[in-house]
Enzyme design. Sequence first.
Site, short mmCIF file in Angstrom:
data_model
loop_
_atom_site.label_atom_id
_atom_site.label_comp_id
_atom_site.label_asym_id
_atom_site.label_seq_id
_atom_site.Cartn_x
_atom_site.Cartn_y
_atom_site.Cartn_z
N GLY A 1 24.08 37.14 29.18
CA GLY A 1 25.46 37.34 29.65
C GLY A 1 25.56 38.60 30.50
O GLY A 1 24.57 39.05 31.07
N HIS B 1 14.79 37.06 29.68
CA HIS B 1 16.07 36.36 29.50
C HIS B 1 17.17 37.38 29.74
O HIS B 1 17.01 38.55 29.44
CB HIS B 1 16.19 35.81 28.08
CG HIS B 1 15.37 34.58 27.87
ND1 HIS B 1 15.90 33.40 27.43
CD2 HIS B 1 14.04 34.35 28.08
CE1 HIS B 1 14.93 32.49 27.37
NE2 HIS B 1 13.80 33.04 27.75
N SER C 1 19.49 24.36 28.67
CA SER C 1 19.51 25.10 27.42
C SER C 1 20.21 24.30 26.32
O SER C 1 21.34 23.85 26.50
CB SER C 1 20.22 26.44 27.62
OG SER C 1 20.50 27.02 26.37
N THR D 1 24.37 33.60 34.02
CA THR D 1 25.68 34.25 34.09
C THR D 1 26.12 34.54 35.52
O THR D 1 27.28 34.33 35.88
CB THR D 1 25.67 35.54 33.25
OG1 THR D 1 25.25 35.18 31.94
CG2 THR D 1 27.04 36.18 33.18
N GLY E 1 18.80 37.73 32.93
CA GLY E 1 18.38 38.29 34.22
C GLY E 1 19.53 38.66 35.15
O GLY E 1 19.31 38.95 36.31
N ASP F 1 15.29 25.04 27.51
CA ASP F 1 15.50 26.46 27.21
C ASP F 1 16.20 26.58 25.85
O ASP F 1 17.09 25.78 25.53
CB ASP F 1 16.39 27.03 28.33
CG ASP F 1 16.54 28.53 28.28
OD1 ASP F 1 15.63 29.22 27.78
OD2 ASP F 1 17.58 29.03 28.77
#
Length: 408
Positions: free
Chosen positions: A182, A209, A50, A234, A211, A82
Amino acid sequence: MPLVDMGDMLNHAYRNNYAVGGFDLVSLDFLESILDAAEHCRSPVILSLSELQFGQYDFELAMAATEKAARRARVPVAIQLDHGASFDSAVRAINLGCNGVMVDTSYEAFSANVERTQQLVETAHRCGITVEGVLGFVSGGDGDYAQRHPGHPVYTSVAEARTYAERTGVDCLAVSIGTVHGRMRGRPKLDFERLKRINSVVKLPLVIHGGTGLTEAQYHRMISCGVAKINCYTALADAAGRRIRENARADTRCGYAGIVKDIRERIRVEVEQCMRLWGSAGRAAEVIMQCQAWQPVQHIVMYNVEHGFESQIDSMMAHGTEMLAGIPGVRRVVSGRAISELSRFRFCWILEFVHKKVIESYRDHPDHAAFTNRFFRPIAGDRVAIDFAELDTAPVARSTVALQQMQG
Ligand SMILES: [Zn+2]
């Protein structure tokens, strides 16, 4: 070989009612743990890098390790950029080895988001790259990087999803239906009705997104409504963080090795749990058999120069290296001279393309035409060129994986 076409991988998941994990990696601990988990439960996997986290590591160095690890993996792997910040970020990621890209322009007005995504899809598809579109806004909860997604959530509109998918030609679509980047605050409430309707109009693999932290029933319902990729970071970061705190408490004098002890194991367990929950575990052999291998192509030109032009060679090579390296899909540009005076050809170019489609898009690119016409043709004489793919070891890899699966 086990790098495979990311679009093929997602379509397999979409058709067969499971979801592949797109796991963000931020270090070698994450990279190795994610792949260990995938190999352990024989799952396809997407290694995700990302741009929001590029402050934490050097993207170019991380890509070298990621690609190396993916190529020696015994399960099918795709590599994705990402939350790319711009079109240029996507081109850089493609040229460094990502075979899927996501550039987040969802904060723009709808028409601008469509226009910018169209432009990206056009370039990416000419390089064989899969594009994830984004519509709606998944805001941040708690945890690492959650603050990079400030603001209120915006749910994806069904009508806009249809128009966006038709106009942009994206290969998969990230939607917002109530998850957060998060950690969730409170009980997650997801809008399944919306998800179902989006799936019925776009008919593309959908992406979630945020998840982390949903229930087993929620994951299963999302997958039955067309979700074929779930992004997760996260849960892995928290598992590693918990272990680090335990290590620090157990030995207050420990150094780096003591602090990070066993975090790989914790991340691996977390990833494996996701893979089993989302149904990707045990699918590696099918995916390898049914998806195209992701293979670079080498483009080699050997040439001589017309008599009297020797002094211009270095300048021509320098211009070429600079102009050609920026073309989307060009991974590497090398120019050189023959070591032996007796060689049939005295000079060469070696370019590596990310995919065979780049043979054509490279030839048509204005920077290639400009270089050839201004610098190369005026001095180059006699020459030969070849484009070739590396010997396909896929059949061997496929039969090995199939055999391993049969033997359990
Ligand atoms: Zn995200």
